[in-house]
Design a protein around this motif. Structure first.
Motif, PDB file in Angstrom:
ATOM      1  N   GLU A 401      12.152   4.752   6.478  1.00 37.18           N
ATOM      2  CA  GLU A 401      12.792   5.034   5.191  1.00 37.18           C
ATOM      3  C   GLU A 401      12.950   3.796   4.327  1.00 37.18           C
ATOM      4  O   GLU A 401      13.589   3.858   3.274  1.00 37.18           O
ATOM      5  CB  GLU A 401      14.165   5.673   5.432  1.00 37.18           C
ATOM      6  CG  GLU A 401      14.100   7.077   6.002  1.00 37.18           C
ATOM      7  CD  GLU A 401      13.319   8.038   5.104  1.00 37.18           C
ATOM      8  OE1 GLU A 401      13.535   7.979   3.871  1.00 37.18           O
ATOM      9  OE2 GLU A 401      12.518   8.813   5.623  1.00 37.18           O
ATOM     10  N   LYS A 402      12.370   2.675   4.734  1.00 38.15           N
ATOM     11  CA  LYS A 402      12.420   1.465   3.914  1.00 38.15           C
ATOM     12  C   LYS A 402      11.149   1.356   3.086  1.00 38.15           C
ATOM     13  O   LYS A 402      10.044   1.548   3.589  1.00 38.15           O
ATOM     14  CB  LYS A 402      12.571   0.215   4.799  1.00 38.15           C
ATOM     15  CG  LYS A 402      13.931   0.081   5.466  1.00 38.15           C
ATOM     16  CD  LYS A 402      14.025  -1.219   6.229  1.00 38.15           C
ATOM     17  CE  LYS A 402      15.395  -1.372   6.885  1.00 38.15           C
ATOM     18  NZ  LYS A 402      16.466  -1.556   5.877  1.00 38.15           N
ATOM     19  N   ALA A 403      11.314   1.047   1.820  1.00 38.74           N
ATOM     20  CA  ALA A 403      10.143   0.870   0.959  1.00 38.74           C
ATOM     21  C   ALA A 403       9.352  -0.341   1.424  1.00 38.74           C
ATOM     22  O   ALA A 403       9.914  -1.388   1.763  1.00 38.74           O
ATOM     23  CB  ALA A 403      10.578   0.690  -0.488  1.00 38.74           C
ATOM     24  N   ALA A 404       8.018  -0.203   1.452  1.00 35.94           N
ATOM     25  CA  ALA A 404       7.152  -1.332   1.807  1.00 35.94           C
ATOM     26  C   ALA A 404       6.833  -2.188   0.593  1.00 35.94           C
ATOM     27  O   ALA A 404       6.462  -3.360   0.721  1.00 35.94           O
ATOM     28  CB  ALA A 404       5.862  -0.823   2.450  1.00 35.94           C
ATOM     29  N   GLY A 542      -2.358  -8.167   0.172  1.00 32.25           N
ATOM     30  CA  GLY A 542      -2.053  -7.269   1.273  1.00 32.25           C
ATOM     31  C   GLY A 542      -2.248  -5.808   0.956  1.00 32.25           C
ATOM     32  O   GLY A 542      -3.055  -5.431   0.108  1.00 32.25           O
ATOM     33  N   THR A 543      -1.480  -4.967   1.654  1.00 31.93           N
ATOM     34  CA  THR A 543      -1.641  -3.514   1.599  1.00 31.93           C
ATOM     35  C   THR A 543      -0.993  -2.940   0.336  1.00 31.93           C
ATOM     36  O   THR A 543       0.184  -3.177   0.069  1.00 31.93           O
ATOM     37  CB  THR A 543      -0.997  -2.860   2.840  1.00 31.93           C
ATOM     38  OG1 THR A 543      -1.548  -3.449   4.012  1.00 31.93           O
ATOM     39  CG2 THR A 543      -1.274  -1.367   2.846  1.00 31.93           C
ATOM     40  N   HIS A 544      -1.793  -2.187  -0.414  1.00 30.81           N
ATOM     41  CA  HIS A 544      -1.283  -1.458  -1.566  1.00 30.81           C
ATOM     42  C   HIS A 544      -1.153   0.001  -1.138  1.00 30.81           C
ATOM     43  O   HIS A 544      -2.132   0.742  -1.096  1.00 30.81           O
ATOM     44  CB  HIS A 544      -2.228  -1.599  -2.757  1.00 30.81           C
ATOM     45  CG  HIS A 544      -1.629  -1.119  -4.029  1.00 30.81           C
ATOM     46  ND1 HIS A 544      -2.286  -1.144  -5.241  1.00 30.81           N
ATOM     47  CD2 HIS A 544      -0.413  -0.590  -4.310  1.00 30.81           C
ATOM     48  CE1 HIS A 544      -1.521  -0.652  -6.180  1.00 30.81           C
ATOM     49  NE2 HIS A 544      -0.379  -0.297  -5.648  1.00 30.81           N
ATOM     50  N   ILE A 550      -6.374  -2.343   0.835  1.00 26.84           N
ATOM     51  CA  ILE A 550      -5.890  -3.720   0.868  1.00 26.84           C
ATOM     52  C   ILE A 550      -6.527  -4.440  -0.316  1.00 26.84           C
ATOM     53  O   ILE A 550      -7.738  -4.341  -0.542  1.00 26.84           O
ATOM     54  CB  ILE A 550      -6.254  -4.394   2.197  1.00 26.84           C
ATOM     55  CG1 ILE A 550      -5.394  -3.796   3.322  1.00 26.84           C
ATOM     56  CG2 ILE A 550      -6.058  -5.895   2.130  1.00 26.84           C
ATOM     57  CD1 ILE A 550      -5.688  -4.353   4.685  1.00 26.84           C
ATOM     58  N   GLU A 551      -5.699  -5.141  -1.089  1.00 27.45           N
ATOM     59  CA  GLU A 551      -6.172  -5.780  -2.306  1.00 27.45           C
ATOM     60  C   GLU A 551      -5.753  -7.247  -2.317  1.00 27.45           C
ATOM     61  O   GLU A 551      -4.614  -7.570  -1.959  1.00 27.45           O
ATOM     62  CB  GLU A 551      -5.613  -5.055  -3.539  1.00 27.45           C
ATOM     63  CG  GLU A 551      -6.030  -3.594  -3.628  1.00 27.45           C
ATOM     64  CD  GLU A 551      -5.333  -2.840  -4.749  1.00 27.45           C
ATOM     65  OE1 GLU A 551      -4.578  -3.488  -5.511  1.00 27.45           O
ATOM     66  OE2 GLU A 551      -5.520  -1.619  -4.867  1.00 27.45           O
ATOM     67  N   TYR A 552      -6.691  -8.106  -2.727  1.00 26.89           N
ATOM     68  CA  TYR A 552      -6.413  -9.532  -2.849  1.00 26.89           C
ATOM     69  C   TYR A 552      -6.750  -9.991  -4.266  1.00 26.89           C
ATOM     70  O   TYR A 552      -7.711  -9.529  -4.886  1.00 26.89           O
ATOM     71  CB  TYR A 552      -7.234 -10.332  -1.835  1.00 26.89           C
ATOM     72  CG  TYR A 552      -6.840 -10.081  -0.396  1.00 26.89           C
ATOM     73  CD1 TYR A 552      -5.513 -10.202   0.007  1.00 26.89           C
ATOM     74  CD2 TYR A 552      -7.789  -9.725   0.551  1.00 26.89           C
ATOM     75  CE1 TYR A 552      -5.137  -9.965   1.325  1.00 26.89           C
ATOM     76  CE2 TYR A 552      -7.424  -9.484   1.874  1.00 26.89           C
ATOM     77  CZ  TYR A 552      -6.098  -9.607   2.250  1.00 26.89           C
ATOM     78  OH  TYR A 552      -5.735  -9.363   3.550  1.00 26.89           O
ATOM     79  N   GLY A 553      -5.955 -10.932  -4.766  1.00 26.92           N
ATOM     80  CA  GLY A 553      -6.108 -11.398  -6.130  1.00 26.92           C
ATOM     81  C   GLY A 553      -7.144 -12.486  -6.291  1.00 26.92           C
ATOM     82  O   GLY A 553      -7.722 -13.002  -5.326  1.00 26.92           O
TER      83      GLY A 553
END
Length: 801
Positions: A401-404, A542-544, A550-553
């Motif tokens: 129940e915690k937002a990631a 990291g994980t979207h 998974i996305e990296y800038g």
């Protein structure tokens, strides 16, 4: 809910008090000075929400009117606004002649007395009638009814507008005059706007709206409410809508009026509730794709001929489920998930929304005022937006129940401008814009921040000149903007990094509108626009969750090494050159337009697939932001022909070719060519009969043949097992799955308008995907895992009083 009960009570009271049956009408025709009809002119009853656009023959028909005195306001691009008083004792027919505009170069779309659309802009609108027929759809779905506007999706509940092939940070959205600022960097982050607020939706397809700052490389979407009423009468609307697919329901209500003995004052309250369960494809349920939405807004203002001010507040709240089958536990499962006939974790229908999901709240406060003195108008506008976004992942134990991912974004905007009429043919506008943003991660996620905390300080100044002649109008604009970032975040080693940097550049535009030999009008606009990279494009890590990726800038290497100098990174702002040309024609039975455009974007930033990688909670498709030079070349066309009185046919097409110019390759997730044709019969209400319409629409979405090569997850996994990196020596774009086949969609809608005392009831029945076709949309990020939605039957009742 209290607002909706109040609306119902007031309507019931009005029925008890009504003495007359309001069945009178004002019919007429709008013409130019030569007597030729003007199709598409706006005819409104002053201080009410009632009005319509003229048809192909310039005709209009305002019905369900009571005896009394009315003032009609008539507006049409390139003509002076006309007002005509009508004392209605019986149904009447009138003719209104418009004269060419020779003074102020403004179109009919006004937000807070600030011009939004200039005469030389290539724009198209959905007015009140079209919007009423589309009630219950999201903003992204509604805008798809405009040629040249598509959407990218992340499942059946998340639609994001695409104009001429570009989206997200390249599309500027004006919500009641304020540029919408949320976490719009995500392709699956839909605009936090309730379409029920809008009385008009306009899409500007060129880069000409430079007074609102950077980012409008693709175009501008303008969401405009109706003007506040100023008479003492209380009016409103109540909408009840039900949908078969997802077993969805919508309730929306509006109440508005003036203030007794206080001339010029007006107010409005509005609210919407929406709820849907899992969407159904023709063969199976898309588990965990329901949504809940709760929105409301209030506004009040005072307006006279020379001055006015307005206060507006809106609250948008939604919870959206993400397809459960997009989550995998191993690389092998991910490969299988892209091949399954039915997504994994598919269950029976439910309204329950579990992980993964989004929870988004957006609050907007707007204050604006204007003063008119002689030939000058001064406008000032302040906006405050508070955006809260939480994304919940499939996690273990107490973390469920915690937002990631969780962020608060505060945005302050200030706009000031001075409009001056220098002569009968020359108008000037000078103004400044300022914006301050503060984005902070909400503590307690127990995850590495996907994007860092940041502050954004932006400012700009613009100058616009407008020159008007009898048959030709010119529009020139120039502005300078500077954006300064302060960034603080953590890298993979959980080490703090801090940096600051800025971008600055010039935007310019020039446009012309020419009246050719009747019935043709030609508009051309060329513009140079730019936008700095946003923080997500630079620092994603990291994980979207809601993108199932998974996305990296762009600055991944710099984050890892903690060498944060922007100058040595090679990162550049995007620069676009866009040229748009539109030819319009309208005569008795024919009406149409053709728009051609080319948009070349230097340093174009996009998410490029890089393979499959593991995260702490499982494998994901891996994307990284990349820069290249890209071109977008396209054509939008539509024609409407009135076969007989009330019968019309409207074919249309939207063609697009996009290319990665630097690599001589194709880009991913570019909309394919689209074609549609609609057949419509409409009978306007009058004495002795009700209003009625029925429409059949057929759409064909072609297969995207200009898609990158395919490298499947199986190929990636097999190469990895052999110690081979498939992309080390081959940097070409690719996709994990071949573009789906083209498909046909059939839609049907019909409606009936019935007067009830001083009120009006509208009944609507519609069907989307009537043939229950199986298909996958290329621009839907969930096409890797599931089909798109099947047949949907919608029933709606609208009460106007």
């Amino acid at each position: 809910m209290r607002v909706l009960l109040l609306i119902g009570f007031l309507w019931f009271s009005s029925l008890l008090q009504a003495q007359d049956t309001c069945t009178y009408s004002i019919q007429g025709i709008v013409t130019d000075e030569s007597g030729s009809p003007l199709a598409g002119a706006s005819v409104l009853i002053a201080n009410t929400r009632q009005g319509e656009a003229t048809d192909l023959a310039g005709r209009f028909n305002l019905t369900q009117l009571c005896k009394g005195s009315y003032t009609l306001t008539v507006q049409y691009l390139s003509y002076k606004t006309a007002e005509q008083k009508v004392v209605l004792e019986a149904s009447t027919t009138i003719t209104i002649t418009l004269q060419p505009e020779e003074i102020v170069l403004q179109e009919v779309l006004v937000a807070g007395h600030t011009e939004v659309v200039s005469r030389t802009s290539n724009s198209i609108s959905l007015h009140a009638r079209e919007l009423n027929e589309l009630k219950g759809k999201s903003l992204g779905e509604t805008l798809q009814n405009i040629n040249g506007v598509n959407s990218i999706q992340s499942g059946p509940a998340i639609f994001k507008p695409v104009i001429h092939g570009v989206h997200s940070q390249r599309i500027l959205i004006l919500n009641n005059g304020i540029r919408q600022e949320g976490q719009q960097w995500g392709a699956e982050h839909a605009p936090e706007i309730d379409p029920f607020v809008a009385n008009n939706l306009t899409v500007i397809k060129d880069a000409g709206a430079i007074k609102y700052g950077t980012d409008a490389l693709g175009g501008v979407i303008v969401v405009t409410p109706a003007e506040l009423p100023m008479d003492e009468k209380i009016g409103g609307e109540l909408h009840l809508i039900g949908n078969s697919n997802g077993r969805a329901g919508t309730v929306s209500g509006l109440l508005e009026g003036g203030i007794k003995n206080l001339k010029g004052w007006g107010w409005r309250v509005q609210g919407t509730l929406r709820k849907a369960g899992d969407t159904q494809t023709p063969d199976y349920v898309l588990s965990n794709t329901g949504f809940r939405e709760r929105n409301y807004s209030v506004s009040a203002g005072y307006h006279t001929g020379n001055k006015g001010f307005e206060v507006f507040y809106s609250h948008f709240n939604t919870t959206i489920g993400i397809l459960r089958g997009s989550v995998s536990s191993s690389s092998e499962d991910l490969a299988l998930a892209m091949k399954r006939d039915v997504p994994q974790y598919t269950t029976d229908f439910t309204y329950r929304i579990s992980e993964p999901r989004q929870e988004v709240t957006h609050n907007l406060v707007k204050l604006n005022g204007h003063i008119r003195k002689d030939k000058n108008v001064f406008n000032v506008q302040y906006g405050l937006q508070i955006n809260n976004r939480k994304e919940f992942d499939v996690r273990r134990g107490t973390l469920t129940e915690k937002a990631a991912l969780a962020y608060n974004l505060f945005t302050h905007t200030l706009d000031a401008e001075w409009e001056s009429t220098l002569s009968d043919t020359h108008n000037r506008c000078i103004g400044i814009n300022g914006m301050v943003q503060d984005n902070n991660k909400i503590d307690g996620t127990q995850t590495l921040p996907f994007i860092p905390n940041f502050r954004n300080y932006s400012g700009g100044i613009f100058w616009i000149e407008k020159i008007n002649r009898t048959k030709i109008s010119y529009d020139f604009g120039l502005r300078y903007d500077y954006r300064y970032y302060q960034v603080a975040g953590f890298n993979f080693q959980n080490r703090l990094y801090k940096t600051q940097f800025g971008f600055g550049n010039v935007t310019a535009t020039a446009g012309v509108n020419m009246k050719l030999s009747a019935p043709f009008t030609f508009t051309s606009n060329v513009g140079s626009a730019w936008r700095p990279p946003n923080v997500a494009e630079l620092y994603s890590l990291g994980t979207h969750q809601s993108a199932a990726a998974i996305e990296y800038g762009l600055l991944l290497n710099e984050i890892t090494s903690q060498v944060m100098e922007m100058k040595g990174s090679g990162i550049k702002a995007e620069h676009a050159l866009k040229w748009v040309n539109t030819l319009k024609f309208a005569e008795k039975r024919w009406q149409g337009e053709v728009t051609g455009y080319v948009n070349y974007i230097f340093n174009y930033i996009y998410l490029k697939p890089r393979g499959i990688t593991e995260a702490g909670r499982g494998p994901f498709a891996y994307f990284r932001y990349t820069q290249t030079d890209a071109s977008f070349l396209g054509l939008d066309a539509s024609i409407q022909y009135e076969i007989a009185s009330g019968f019309s046919i409207r074919p249309g097409a939207s063609l697009l070719r996009a290319k990665d110019e630097a690599q001589n390759d194709y880009l991913i997730f570019i909309p394919s060519n689209r074609y549609d044709v609609s057949f419509r019969y409409e009978k306007k209400p009058g004495r002795g009969h009700h209003g009625f319409f029925t429409q059949l629409r057929v759409k064909h979405i072609a297969k995207q043949t200009r898609a990158p090569r395919v490298v499947s997850p199986e190929e990636i996994l097999q190469a990895r097992q052999q110690g081979v990196d498939l992309f080390e020596q081959d940097a070409r774009n690719f996709d994990f799955m071949a573009a789906p086949e083209g498909y046909w969609l059939v839609g049907f809608s019909t409606g009936l308008s019935v007067p009830v005392k001083r009120s009006k009831l509208d009944f609507r029945l519609s069907a989307d995907n009537l043939a229950n076709a199986r298909y996958r949309e290329y621009t839907n990020r969930m096409r890797y895992f599931a089909n798109d939605a099947g047949r949907n039957i919608s029933v709606g009742v609208n009460l106007s009083f």
